[in-house]
Scaffold this motif. Sequence first.
Motif, PDB file in Angstrom:
ATOM      1  N   MET A   3     -12.221 113.726 120.365  1.00 50.34           N
ATOM      2  CA  MET A   3     -12.415 113.620 121.991  1.00 50.34           C
ATOM      3  C   MET A   3     -11.298 114.592 121.719  1.00 50.34           C
ATOM      4  O   MET A   3     -11.910 115.926 122.810  1.00 50.34           O
ATOM      5  CB  MET A   3     -11.937 113.401 122.393  1.00 50.34           C
ATOM      6  N   ASP A   4     -10.186 114.911 121.675  1.00 51.78           N
ATOM      7  CA  ASP A   4      -9.128 116.372 122.016  1.00 51.78           C
ATOM      8  C   ASP A   4     -10.216 118.154 121.383  1.00 51.78           C
ATOM      9  O   ASP A   4     -10.328 118.622 122.233  1.00 51.78           O
ATOM     10  CB  ASP A   4      -7.992 116.119 120.777  1.00 51.78           C
ATOM     11  N   ASN A   5     -10.476 117.465 119.887  1.00 49.24           N
ATOM     12  CA  ASN A   5     -11.210 118.912 119.668  1.00 49.24           C
ATOM     13  C   ASN A   5     -12.455 118.803 120.836  1.00 49.24           C
ATOM     14  O   ASN A   5     -12.907 120.576 120.910  1.00 49.24           O
ATOM     15  CB  ASN A   5     -12.214 118.511 118.366  1.00 49.24           C
ATOM     16  N   GLU A   6     -13.383 118.432 121.441  1.00 46.43           N
ATOM     17  CA  GLU A   6     -14.410 118.778 121.772  1.00 46.43           C
ATOM     18  C   GLU A   6     -13.628 119.072 123.744  1.00 46.43           C
ATOM     19  O   GLU A   6     -14.688 119.901 124.099  1.00 46.43           O
ATOM     20  CB  GLU A   6     -14.606 117.048 122.103  1.00 46.43           C
ATOM     21  N   ILE A   7     -12.796 118.443 123.640  1.00 49.41           N
ATOM     22  CA  ILE A   7     -12.413 119.242 125.159  1.00 49.41           C
ATOM     23  C   ILE A   7     -12.067 120.157 124.814  1.00 49.41           C
ATOM     24  O   ILE A   7     -12.257 121.077 125.828  1.00 49.41           O
ATOM     25  CB  ILE A   7     -10.910 117.831 125.838  1.00 49.41           C
ATOM     26  N   LYS A   8     -11.292 120.548 123.355  1.00 47.05           N
ATOM     27  CA  LYS A   8     -11.026 122.535 123.462  1.00 47.05           C
ATOM     28  C   LYS A   8     -12.071 122.865 123.679  1.00 47.05           C
ATOM     29  O   LYS A   8     -11.713 124.198 123.852  1.00 47.05           O
ATOM     30  CB  LYS A   8      -9.776 122.242 122.662  1.00 47.05           C
ATOM     31  N   THR A   9     -13.170 122.286 122.874  1.00 51.16           N
ATOM     32  CA  THR A   9     -14.653 123.380 122.891  1.00 51.16           C
ATOM     33  C   THR A   9     -15.142 123.487 124.163  1.00 51.16           C
ATOM     34  O   THR A   9     -15.283 124.468 124.521  1.00 51.16           O
ATOM     35  CB  THR A   9     -15.671 122.309 122.017  1.00 51.16           C
ATOM     36  N   LEU A  10     -14.682 122.064 125.196  1.00 51.96           N
ATOM     37  CA  LEU A  10     -15.534 122.542 126.408  1.00 51.96           C
ATOM     38  C   LEU A  10     -14.927 124.019 127.128  1.00 51.96           C
ATOM     39  O   LEU A  10     -15.466 124.636 127.875  1.00 51.96           O
ATOM     40  CB  LEU A  10     -15.511 121.009 127.037  1.00 51.96           C
ATOM     41  N   LYS A  11     -13.433 123.810 126.915  1.00 51.08           N
ATOM     42  CA  LYS A  11     -12.912 124.498 127.546  1.00 51.08           C
ATOM     43  C   LYS A  11     -12.538 125.919 127.147  1.00 51.08           C
ATOM     44  O   LYS A  11     -12.036 126.664 127.430  1.00 51.08           O
ATOM     45  CB  LYS A  11     -10.942 124.635 127.343  1.00 51.08           C
ATOM     46  N   GLY A  12     -13.300 126.477 126.205  1.00 49.17           N
ATOM     47  CA  GLY A  12     -13.770 127.385 125.599  1.00 49.17           C
ATOM     48  C   GLY A  12     -13.050 127.585 124.200  1.00 49.17           C
ATOM     49  O   GLY A  12     -13.293 129.041 123.610  1.00 49.17           O
ATOM     50  N   GLY A  13     -12.511 126.888 123.946  1.00 43.18           N
ATOM     51  CA  GLY A  13     -12.020 126.967 122.285  1.00 43.18           C
ATOM     52  C   GLY A  13     -13.299 126.955 120.782  1.00 43.18           C
ATOM     53  O   GLY A  13     -13.702 127.209 121.417  1.00 43.18           O
ATOM     54  N   LYS A  14     -11.988 126.967 119.812  1.00 47.13           N
ATOM     55  CA  LYS A  14     -13.324 126.841 118.624  1.00 47.13           C
ATOM     56  C   LYS A  14     -13.020 126.141 117.696  1.00 47.13           C
ATOM     57  O   LYS A  14     -12.958 125.288 118.439  1.00 47.13           O
ATOM     58  CB  LYS A  14     -12.335 127.698 117.271  1.00 47.13           C
ATOM     59  N   PHE A  15     -14.282 125.626 117.243  1.00 49.31           N
ATOM     60  CA  PHE A  15     -15.192 124.681 117.084  1.00 49.31           C
ATOM     61  C   PHE A  15     -13.762 124.383 116.233  1.00 49.31           C
ATOM     62  O   PHE A  15     -14.164 125.498 114.904  1.00 49.31           O
ATOM     63  CB  PHE A  15     -16.875 124.513 116.674  1.00 49.31           C
ATOM     64  N   ASN A  16     -14.080 123.028 115.225  1.00 49.62           N
ATOM     65  CA  ASN A  16     -12.585 122.633 114.716  1.00 49.62           C
ATOM     66  C   ASN A  16     -13.699 121.967 113.406  1.00 49.62           C
ATOM     67  O   ASN A  16     -13.757 120.573 113.691  1.00 49.62           O
ATOM     68  CB  ASN A  16     -11.366 122.076 114.779  1.00 49.62           C
ATOM     69  N   ILE A  17     -14.247 122.099 112.111  1.00 49.72           N
ATOM     70  CA  ILE A  17     -14.933 121.230 110.750  1.00 49.72           C
ATOM     71  C   ILE A  17     -14.073 120.673 110.572  1.00 49.72           C
ATOM     72  O   ILE A  17     -14.588 119.183 110.600  1.00 49.72           O
ATOM     73  CB  ILE A  17     -15.685 122.487 110.562  1.00 49.72           C
ATOM     74  N   LEU A  18     -13.007 120.434 110.520  1.00 49.85           N
ATOM     75  CA  LEU A  18     -11.892 119.849 109.878  1.00 49.85           C
ATOM     76  C   LEU A  18     -11.391 118.491 110.258  1.00 49.85           C
ATOM     77  O   LEU A  18     -11.631 117.826 109.706  1.00 49.85           O
ATOM     78  CB  LEU A  18     -10.492 120.903 109.833  1.00 49.85           C
ATOM     79  N   VAL A  19     -11.673 118.358 111.570  1.00 48.93           N
ATOM     80  CA  VAL A  19     -11.927 117.611 112.178  1.00 48.93           C
ATOM     81  C   VAL A  19     -12.462 115.878 111.579  1.00 48.93           C
ATOM     82  O   VAL A  19     -12.818 115.180 111.300  1.00 48.93           O
ATOM     83  CB  VAL A  19     -12.233 117.166 113.819  1.00 48.93           C
ATOM     84  N   PHE A  20     -14.152 116.810 111.216  1.00 46.88           N
ATOM     85  CA  PHE A  20     -15.205 116.283 111.587  1.00 46.88           C
ATOM     86  C   PHE A  20     -15.196 115.559 110.100  1.00 46.88           C
ATOM     87  O   PHE A  20     -15.520 114.637 109.509  1.00 46.88           O
ATOM     88  CB  PHE A  20     -16.327 116.895 111.012  1.00 46.88           C
ATOM     89  N   ILE A  21     -14.572 116.440 109.133  1.00 49.73           N
ATOM     90  CA  ILE A  21     -13.898 115.778 107.270  1.00 49.73           C
ATOM     91  C   ILE A  21     -13.241 114.780 107.819  1.00 49.73           C
ATOM     92  O   ILE A  21     -13.260 113.864 106.981  1.00 49.73           O
ATOM     93  CB  ILE A  21     -13.545 117.225 106.639  1.00 49.73           C
ATOM     94  N   GLY A  22     -11.974 114.312 108.792  1.00 50.20           N
ATOM     95  CA  GLY A  22     -11.377 113.664 108.994  1.00 50.20           C
ATOM     96  C   GLY A  22     -11.518 112.515 108.889  1.00 50.20           C
ATOM     97  O   GLY A  22     -11.002 111.551 108.545  1.00 50.20           O
ATOM     98  N   VAL A  23     -12.437 112.439 110.259  1.00 46.23           N
ATOM     99  CA  VAL A  23     -13.334 111.272 110.224  1.00 46.23           C
ATOM    100  C   VAL A  23     -13.848 110.471 108.954  1.00 46.23           C
ATOM    101  O   VAL A  23     -13.862 109.675 109.124  1.00 46.23           O
ATOM    102  CB  VAL A  23     -14.245 111.913 111.960  1.00 46.23           C
ATOM    103  N   ILE A  24     -14.604 111.142 108.757  1.00 43.43           N
ATOM    104  CA  ILE A  24     -15.763 111.431 107.188  1.00 43.43           C
ATOM    105  C   ILE A  24     -14.020 110.171 106.227  1.00 43.43           C
ATOM    106  O   ILE A  24     -14.668 109.137 106.073  1.00 43.43           O
ATOM    107  CB  ILE A  24     -16.465 111.547 106.665  1.00 43.43           C
ATOM    108  N   ILE A  25     -13.461 110.556 106.301  1.00 42.35           N
ATOM    109  CA  ILE A  25     -12.186 110.243 105.453  1.00 42.35           C
ATOM    110  C   ILE A  25     -11.641 108.830 105.971  1.00 42.35           C
ATOM    111  O   ILE A  25     -11.612 108.531 105.367  1.00 42.35           O
ATOM    112  CB  ILE A  25     -11.516 111.767 105.038  1.00 42.35           C
ATOM    113  N   VAL A  26     -11.410 108.629 107.368  1.00 42.24           N
ATOM    114  CA  VAL A  26     -10.697 108.134 107.599  1.00 42.24           C
ATOM    115  C   VAL A  26     -11.619 106.488 107.302  1.00 42.24           C
ATOM    116  O   VAL A  26     -11.127 105.674 106.833  1.00 42.24           O
ATOM    117  CB  VAL A  26     -10.287 108.373 109.190  1.00 42.24           C
ATOM    118  N   ALA A  27     -12.919 106.590 107.826  1.00 43.94           N
ATOM    119  CA  ALA A  27     -13.539 105.945 107.491  1.00 43.94           C
ATOM    120  C   ALA A  27     -13.726 105.409 106.338  1.00 43.94           C
ATOM    121  O   ALA A  27     -14.089 103.757 105.898  1.00 43.94           O
ATOM    122  CB  ALA A  27     -15.638 106.375 108.823  1.00 43.94           C
ATOM    123  N   LEU A  28     -13.760 106.295 105.048  1.00 39.75           N
ATOM    124  CA  LEU A  28     -13.846 105.578 103.423  1.00 39.75           C
ATOM    125  C   LEU A  28     -13.023 104.550 103.420  1.00 39.75           C
ATOM    126  O   LEU A  28     -12.907 103.806 102.675  1.00 39.75           O
ATOM    127  CB  LEU A  28     -14.537 107.557 102.697  1.00 39.75           C
TER     128      LEU A  28
END
Length: 298
Positions: free
Chosen positions: A231-256
């Motif tokens: 969510m933090d990443n999404e809010i940053k993107t909404l505010k004009g920040g850069k998209f961070n792919i690392l967060v998505f890999i992190g989510v998959i790791i945690v789910a695993l």
Amino acid sequence: MLTMQNIKTHYFFTDSDALLLRELRPMAEDHQDRMVDEFYDYLLGIPETATLLKDSVTLQHLKETLKKWFIGLFSCTYDNQYLLTLQRVGLAHVRVGLNAHFVNAAMNVVRRFVIELLQEHYPNIQERRKFRNAAEKIIDINLDILSASYQEEELKKVFLSRSLESKLIKAAERFTYGLNLILVIALAGVSLGVVALFVWDILHIFRGDVEKGILGALGTLLIIWMMIELMDNEIKTLKGGKFNILVFIGVIIVALIREILISTLRHDMLETQIFLAGTLLILGIVYFLVSKSQQERT
Ligand code: HEM
């Protein structure tokens, strides 16, 4: 906005030029049929222009309008009405999709015709030069006005596409913003679900299933943590920040990791656990490589 007076001044076209042309009018009238025939014979000899003239009724009509235009060159009245008429002719050509090149080439045919006519009728070079100068000026003025229609149409096209382009980009930006907003709302909804899952895991502890409760709660906590990151990443993107792919890999790791925790509780087959551990290892390497490349870029 250019007036006929401006144009005449720019071409040094004077009243005496107009009077000289007026003198040539009887000669032009006598040879108008020949001029029109030569003009259209020339255009019918070029495939690109011939296709525009294939209809014989149109051709007959065009021959009549061209005669009027030709006589108009020697009419002595070159006012704003004359300018308007020429602009209309120019637009008619743009409308039928005629390449501006052919208007230039056809005007050359007219020019040569007039020069030859003058040579036939005025053997005296001094006299001929006066007429020729006046004739050349009015032909150049005509060509100028006919060509300007093309440039104006081109400009309109450029401006139309530019404004269309910026409107499209704005619409696409708004659309993406809207999608991101929906994503944040959806993430908030899912997070609430994960919190409910955490409460459910805690309930297991109170029911006496301590091991399952603690490990499940631990896995769910990891997911909550990753949801916060997402969510933090999404809010940053909404505010004009850069998209961070690392967060998505992190989510998959945690789910695993959560899956591994549950898998050990379920006493799954060894192969399954090896598969999960292998996947985790690969994802770990990918995470490491992506974060390294991100560090190098910053
Ligand atoms: C010296 C160059 C030219 C002059 C002075 C000239 C003159 C004219 C005039 C006076 C009209 C009538 C416009 C109106 O209805 O308001 C016209 C229309 C037309 N001209 Fe030309 N023309 C020239 C070059 C050409 C060339 C090279 C072609 C090539 C085929 C061409 C094809 C046509 C056609 C198809 C139309 C009819 C347009 C429509 O349907 O509205 N003209 N032209």
